[in-house]
Design a protein around this motif. Structure first.
Motif, PDB file in Angstrom:
ATOM      1  N   ILE A 101       0.766  -1.049   0.013  1.00 16.54           N
ATOM      2  CA  ILE A 101      -0.046   0.089  -0.088  1.00 16.54           C
ATOM      3  C   ILE A 101       1.047   1.161  -0.218  1.00 16.54           C
ATOM      4  O   ILE A 101       2.495   0.885   0.298  1.00 16.54           O
ATOM      5  CB  ILE A 101      -0.688  -0.224   1.033  1.00 16.54           C
ATOM      6  CG1 ILE A 101       0.093  -0.138   2.382  1.00 16.54           C
ATOM      7  CG2 ILE A 101      -2.093  -0.782   1.496  1.00 16.54           C
ATOM      8  CD1 ILE A 101      -0.786   0.103   3.631  1.00 16.54           C
ATOM      9  N   ASP A 103       2.267   5.149   1.315  1.00 15.48           N
ATOM     10  CA  ASP A 103       1.866   5.517   2.624  1.00 15.48           C
ATOM     11  C   ASP A 103       1.208   6.649   2.766  1.00 15.48           C
ATOM     12  O   ASP A 103       1.577   7.127   2.063  1.00 15.48           O
ATOM     13  CB  ASP A 103       3.606   6.281   2.931  1.00 15.48           C
ATOM     14  CG  ASP A 103       3.916   7.373   4.193  1.00 15.48           C
ATOM     15  OD1 ASP A 103       3.197   6.592   4.933  1.00 15.48           O
ATOM     16  OD2 ASP A 103       4.476   8.297   4.231  1.00 15.48           O
ATOM     17  N   GLN A 105      -2.336   6.593   2.542  1.00 15.85           N
ATOM     18  CA  GLN A 105      -2.977   6.195   1.725  1.00 15.85           C
ATOM     19  C   GLN A 105      -4.880   6.306   2.831  1.00 15.85           C
ATOM     20  O   GLN A 105      -4.294   6.333   4.013  1.00 15.85           O
ATOM     21  CB  GLN A 105      -3.124   4.486   1.394  1.00 15.85           C
ATOM     22  CG  GLN A 105      -3.899   4.460   0.445  1.00 15.85           C
ATOM     23  CD  GLN A 105      -3.642   2.510  -0.359  1.00 15.85           C
ATOM     24  OE1 GLN A 105      -2.875   3.107  -0.863  1.00 15.85           O
ATOM     25  NE2 GLN A 105      -4.070   1.432  -0.191  1.00 15.85           N
ATOM     26  N   VAL A 110      -6.606   0.912   4.431  1.00 15.41           N
ATOM     27  CA  VAL A 110      -5.763   1.023   4.687  1.00 15.41           C
ATOM     28  C   VAL A 110      -5.805  -0.593   6.331  1.00 15.41           C
ATOM     29  O   VAL A 110      -5.368  -1.341   6.256  1.00 15.41           O
ATOM     30  CB  VAL A 110      -4.620   1.707   5.594  1.00 15.41           C
ATOM     31  CG1 VAL A 110      -4.129   1.935   6.283  1.00 15.41           C
ATOM     32  CG2 VAL A 110      -3.501   2.966   4.436  1.00 15.41           C
ATOM     33  N   ARG A 114      -4.887  -4.049   6.831  1.00 11.83           N
ATOM     34  CA  ARG A 114      -4.454  -4.728   8.542  1.00 11.83           C
ATOM     35  C   ARG A 114      -5.490  -5.893   8.463  1.00 11.83           C
ATOM     36  O   ARG A 114      -4.646  -6.627   9.653  1.00 11.83           O
ATOM     37  CB  ARG A 114      -4.789  -3.486   9.167  1.00 11.83           C
ATOM     38  CG  ARG A 114      -3.680  -2.638   8.890  1.00 11.83           C
ATOM     39  CD  ARG A 114      -3.822  -0.577   9.903  1.00 11.83           C
ATOM     40  NE  ARG A 114      -2.144  -0.135  10.152  1.00 11.83           N
ATOM     41  CZ  ARG A 114      -2.040   1.167  10.421  1.00 11.83           C
ATOM     42  NH1 ARG A 114      -2.867   1.223  11.176  1.00 11.83           N
ATOM     43  NH2 ARG A 114      -1.311   1.996  10.308  1.00 11.83           N
ATOM     44  N   ILE A 124       2.060  -6.118   6.134  1.00 12.92           N
ATOM     45  CA  ILE A 124       2.051  -4.603   5.340  1.00 12.92           C
ATOM     46  C   ILE A 124       2.825  -4.111   4.595  1.00 12.92           C
ATOM     47  O   ILE A 124       3.946  -3.942   5.988  1.00 12.92           O
ATOM     48  CB  ILE A 124       1.122  -3.881   6.434  1.00 12.92           C
ATOM     49  CG1 ILE A 124      -0.470  -5.052   6.286  1.00 12.92           C
ATOM     50  CG2 ILE A 124       0.971  -2.629   5.209  1.00 12.92           C
ATOM     51  CD1 ILE A 124      -1.302  -4.610   4.749  1.00 12.92           C
ATOM     52  N   ARG A 125       3.479  -3.726   3.639  1.00 10.52           N
ATOM     53  CA  ARG A 125       4.832  -3.466   3.159  1.00 10.52           C
ATOM     54  C   ARG A 125       3.897  -1.312   2.589  1.00 10.52           C
ATOM     55  O   ARG A 125       3.605  -1.976   1.417  1.00 10.52           O
ATOM     56  CB  ARG A 125       4.953  -3.539   1.482  1.00 10.52           C
ATOM     57  CG  ARG A 125       6.560  -2.884   1.588  1.00 10.52           C
ATOM     58  CD  ARG A 125       7.012  -3.549   0.418  1.00 10.52           C
ATOM     59  NE  ARG A 125       8.728  -2.882   0.370  1.00 10.52           N
ATOM     60  CZ  ARG A 125       9.444  -3.942  -0.721  1.00 10.52           C
ATOM     61  NH1 ARG A 125       9.274  -4.806  -0.925  1.00 10.52           N
ATOM     62  NH2 ARG A 125      10.562  -2.787  -0.947  1.00 10.52           N
ATOM     63  N   THR A 126       4.298  -0.756   3.483  1.00 12.14           N
ATOM     64  CA  THR A 126       4.036   0.800   3.509  1.00 12.14           C
ATOM     65  C   THR A 126       5.304   1.460   2.451  1.00 12.14           C
ATOM     66  O   THR A 126       6.034   1.986   2.429  1.00 12.14           O
ATOM     67  CB  THR A 126       3.816   1.504   4.723  1.00 12.14           C
ATOM     68  OG1 THR A 126       2.836   0.545   5.205  1.00 12.14           O
ATOM     69  CG2 THR A 126       3.171   2.795   3.932  1.00 12.14           C
ATOM     70  N   SER A 128       6.846   4.279   0.144  1.00 13.52           N
ATOM     71  CA  SER A 128       7.205   5.812   0.522  1.00 13.52           C
ATOM     72  C   SER A 128       7.678   6.998  -0.646  1.00 13.52           C
ATOM     73  O   SER A 128       8.228   5.641  -1.505  1.00 13.52           O
ATOM     74  CB  SER A 128       8.088   6.775   1.671  1.00 13.52           C
ATOM     75  OG  SER A 128       6.386   6.232   3.130  1.00 13.52           O
ATOM     76  N   CYS A 152      -4.273   0.542  -3.993  1.00 18.54           N
ATOM     77  CA  CYS A 152      -4.582   1.536  -4.268  1.00 18.54           C
ATOM     78  C   CYS A 152      -5.279   2.303  -4.938  1.00 18.54           C
ATOM     79  O   CYS A 152      -5.764   1.630  -5.709  1.00 18.54           O
ATOM     80  CB  CYS A 152      -2.603   1.081  -5.550  1.00 18.54           C
ATOM     81  SG  CYS A 152      -2.491   1.079  -6.705  1.00 18.54           S
ATOM     82  N   HIS A 156      -2.534   9.787  -5.438  1.00 16.87           N
ATOM     83  CA  HIS A 156      -2.663   9.461  -3.253  1.00 16.87           C
ATOM     84  C   HIS A 156      -3.645  10.873  -3.704  1.00 16.87           C
ATOM     85  O   HIS A 156      -3.828  12.004  -3.863  1.00 16.87           O
ATOM     86  CB  HIS A 156      -1.106  10.010  -3.603  1.00 16.87           C
ATOM     87  CG  HIS A 156      -1.016   9.987  -2.115  1.00 16.87           C
ATOM     88  ND1 HIS A 156      -2.172  10.264  -1.234  1.00 16.87           N
ATOM     89  CD2 HIS A 156      -0.242   8.663  -1.767  1.00 16.87           C
ATOM     90  CE1 HIS A 156      -1.349   9.832  -0.006  1.00 16.87           C
ATOM     91  NE2 HIS A 156      -0.561   9.427  -0.118  1.00 16.87           N
TER      92      HIS A 156
END
Length: 377
Positions: A101, A103, A105, A110, A114, A124-126, A128, A152, A156
């Motif tokens: 996802i 950063d 979001q 989200v 989770r 979860i891999r966030t 940036s 996504c 954004h």
């Protein structure tokens, strides 16, 4: 040129640049909603099929045009969170799988993941991005052999940075992963190539850019998932539900296509007539025309506010979604000060978010610029 402003009941003195928060209903949409409430005063005047089946099927068909999908691929949902929860229920993950996802979001996109990670042992891999990096590049760099799901949007929601969904989809498919999209901030105002992207699930709330009533939304379900498990069980998504004389002949089979994923009370007799009119209006105008107009307004604003120290410096920013950096001495309550002058936008930290739609005029742009000059000096 068409006077799209005339389709709305927006005072001449009001400059509304906040479609990303809530789009106003068009006059025809509101009238359809008023008529629907009047109809509820006399339900005996309407047939069961018209209320419970014909209406949602009309909405489904019009929504499908916005997605570029078939009507059978569309489910009627009350919110983006409902559609995301439906997707989560139908994507198999295992311990150690990565859910990718962005950063910052939007929270609904989200919390869903989770919860799924907690249930399955996934991680979860966030992602940036660097200041000069696009969200597309940041996302592509994060997709790897552990990726099982990417969730996504097409941009954004805070800074408007665009995401190349075709490129992301190719990377996702190369890993055998799933792609779930929340297009609430782009569908209806930004062209979407469903065939090229080939997502697993796509949801969009209708009350922003699609100018529909609150608590209405649409979920695209790829045919490969249409035998999946709905979020809830209700009578109307079962096969042959039109036959009211046999409702207690309980069936294990569902109505065809994505209809099994429809929310309970999908045939919302008060909201769907209004939602239908907003969809019809957008399809009559054409998404490409909506996109062109919004981009032109955003471009005019960018040029006009640059001398005031406001800059559109987000890499690959979506044309309909301006996120302007503010001068360091800009007031923290800038949006409130603009509101006092009947100019409406959103403030996100050190940025001013301006989201125009088809009703905005050159006069609106002038009012925005004049108000900013008065406040920022």
């Amino acid at each position: 040129m068409t006077d799209y402003r005339a389709l709305f009941d927006i005072p001449a003195s009001t400059a509304y640049f906040n479609a990303a928060q809530s789009g106003p209903l068009a006059i025809r949409t509101a009238e359809a909603g008023h008529a629907a409430f009047r109809n509820k005063m006399a339900p005996w005047r309407h047939t069961t099929n018209a209320l419970f089946f014909d209406l949602p099927e009309s909405v489904r068909a019009e929504a499908a045009k916005v997605f570029g999908a078939a009507a059978d691929d569309i489910a009627i949902v009350p919110a983006a969170s409902y559609g995301l929860a439906t997707a989560a229920r139908n994507i198999a993950l295992k311990e150690g799988d990565e859910i990718v996802i962005l950063d910052g979001q939007f929270p609904s996109n989200v919390y869903t993941w989770r919860a799924l990670a907690k249930q399955t042992g996934a991680v979860i891999r966030t992602v940036s991005r660097a200041e000069t990096q696009t969200w597309t590049d940041a996302l592509l760099n994060a997709i790897g052999e552990k990726t099982a799901l990417v969730a996504c949007g097409a941009l954004h929601w805070i800074d408007g940075g665009r995401i190349d969904l075709v490129a992301v989809s190719k990377a996702v498919k190369a890993q055998g992963a799933a792609l779930v999209l929340d297009l609430t901030q782009s569908l209806g105002v930004m062209p979407f190539d469903l065939k090229a992207v080939d997502p697993d699930f796509v949801v969009a709330g209708a009350y922003k850019w699609m100018l529909g009533p609150y608590a209405t939304g649409y979920l695209y379900v790829a045919p490969r998932h249409q035998q999946g498990v709905p979020l809830e069980e209700n009578w109307i998504n079962r096969s042959d539900a039109q036959d009211f004389t046999r409702l207690i002949d309980y069936r294990d089979t569902y109505a065809p296509g994505a209809r099994r994923f429809d929310m309970g009370e999908r045939a919302n007799h008060q909201l769907l007539p209004a939602a239908l009119e907003s969809l019809r209006m957008l399809n009559e105008i054409g998404i490409s025309e909506v996109a062109r107009l919004c981009a032109a307004t955003s471009s005019a604003i960018k040029t006009a506010v640059k001398p005031l120290g406001l800059h559109a410096d987000i890499p690959d920013q979506a044309p309909h979604y301006l996120s302007l950096s503010l001068p360091e001495d800009a007031p923290s309550d800038l949006a409130g000060l603009l509101r006092e002058q009947d100019v409406h936008a959103s403030q996100r930290g050190p940025r001013l978010r301006i989201s125009a739609h088809i009703y905005n005029t050159p006069e609106d742009v002038d009012r925005l610029v004049s108000a900013l000059k008065a406040i920022l000096g």
